[in-house]
Scaffold this active site. Structure first.
Site, short mmCIF file in Angstrom:
data_model
loop_
_atom_site.label_atom_id
_atom_site.label_comp_id
_atom_site.label_asym_id
_atom_site.label_seq_id
_atom_site.Cartn_x
_atom_site.Cartn_y
_atom_site.Cartn_z
CB SER A 1 -0.95 0.01 1.20
OG SER A 1 -0.24 -0.18 2.41
CG ASP B 1 -2.73 5.12 8.19
OD1 ASP B 1 -1.60 4.68 8.48
OD2 ASP B 1 -3.19 5.10 7.03
CG HIS C 1 -0.92 3.92 4.49
ND1 HIS C 1 -1.55 3.21 5.50
CD2 HIS C 1 -0.50 3.01 3.58
CE1 HIS C 1 -1.53 1.91 5.20
NE2 HIS C 1 -0.88 1.76 4.04
#
Length: 359
Positions: A115, A336, A339
């Site tokens: 990702s 998060d 990312h």
């Protein structure tokens, strides 16, 4: 007497040549993909406020995934958008999407990884789209291969989803991670540019671990040291590149290790995570230093016959504790800190990719 004079002159000339070579080696510390020497280490520098950033608006890019669209999902601050990377010994060329399309007309560019590769792939598609907003595009998303094709230029930018690069195979005993197998590589062969990435999934355990067993040669076991497994899997990838890539036809990059910011002590802070961080660290060093996985990556790359250009983004990304979605992700619950928001840090990764291609 004449012989002594000639000998002394020869010795002086030899010492001069040695000094010149050493000086060149110290100044030209990076090599471009075309073999020309660069007088700049693109990855050593610091972050500066830049009012001309960001390079695009999230609302103007049709490709951004909800998990990276921090503004759409409520992030209130905008300072994180206003930083550009400044190498210490040169200036980065500003990204030019039209120039990029013309240079790679008719070509296929492929990101291969997890990702974080998705993060960088979407960033590059948005950066290019900003330059040609009216160009015809074909956007395809699947679980394995996704693509954005700029049809007026014949340029396809693809993402091949492979979290380990090596294979995971469903067998009678369960799902097996095979450290010495890359069958998926058949899909990468015809790309004109390859940008690889892996690491984050090597640390996953418990319910977030997608395999049941790990196979090293003929040995199958329930688990092993993850840094050792990473080294073995990456070495298999390196052999694949050495055996299958023609550098005269395909340019190969490896996206360096992207850091997480879940422990404030790493950047000498009382923070529990990246949540609430509003700016990068000053200076050019990260208190916690270079992670072990980054050292393993460099060891493997240095052992290869075919030279792969390392986009050495680890330290410059470590400094950006402010760039994560944190609580403002439409694709992740909780905080998060793995990312990155778009627009945001991956745009710099792609600007460095562009610099490596054009400088």
């Amino acid at each position: 007497m004449g012989n002594c004079y000639n000998l002394a002159l020869l010795i002086l000339l030899t010492l001069f040549l040695i000094l010149v070579v050493r000086t060149e080696q110290s100044v030209y510390n990076k090599t471009s993909l075309r073999g020309k020497k660069l007088t700049c280490n693109l990855f050593q520098g610091h972050w500066v406020v830049d009012s001309s950033y960001p390079l695009y608006q999230s609302s103007s890019c049709p490709f951004i995934d909800p998990e990276f669209d921090c503004i759409k999902f409520g992030r209130p601050d905008r300072e994180y958008l206003k930083y550009s990377w400044q190498p210490d010994s040169c200036n980065l060329p500003r990204f030019n999407g039209l120039d990029f399309l013309k240079r790679w007309s008719g070509k296929k560019i492929m990101f291969v990884g997890d990702s974080l590769s998705l993060n960088e792939w979407l960033s590059l598609c948005c950066m290019v789209h900003e330059w040609v907003p009216n160009s015809r595009t074909n956007y395809v998303r699947t679980n394995l291969i996704s693509s954005v094709t700029f049809e007026d230029y014949g340029v396809s930018i693809l993402l091949y989803h492979s979290v380990y690069l090596v294979d995971m195979v469903r067998e009678s005993i369960g799902t097996v991670l095979k450290l010495d197998s890359i069958m998926g590589g058949n899909a990468w062969r015809d790309a004109d540019m390859l940008i690889f990435n892996t690491w984050h999934w090597w640390t996953h355990t418990g319910n977030s671990q997608p395999w049941d067993y790990i196979q090293d040669g003929t040995t199958v076991k329930k688990d092993m040291d993850r840094l050792t497994a990473f080294y073995k899997g990456l070495s298999t990838w390196a052999r694949w590149v050495d055996q299958n890539v023609d550098p005269s036809k395909t340019k190969v990059f490896f996206q360096g290790i992207s850091p997480t910011h879940y422990q404030g002590k790493e950047w000498s802070s009382a923070s529990k995570s990246c949540y609430g961080e509003l700016g990068p660290l000053t200076g050019s060093t990260y208190p916690a230093g270079e992670p072990a996985e980054s050292l393993i990556l460099k060891k493997v790359l240095n052992s290869m016959k075919k030279k792969v250009y390392l986009l050495d983004i680890t330290t410059l990304s470590q400094l950006r504790k402010d760039g994560h979605p944190s609580a403002y992700s439409g694709g992740h619950s909780g905080v998060d800190c793995s990312h990155w928001c778009l627009p945001g840090l991956p745009d710099t990764w792609n600007q460095l990719l562009y610099a490596a291609l054009v400088m």
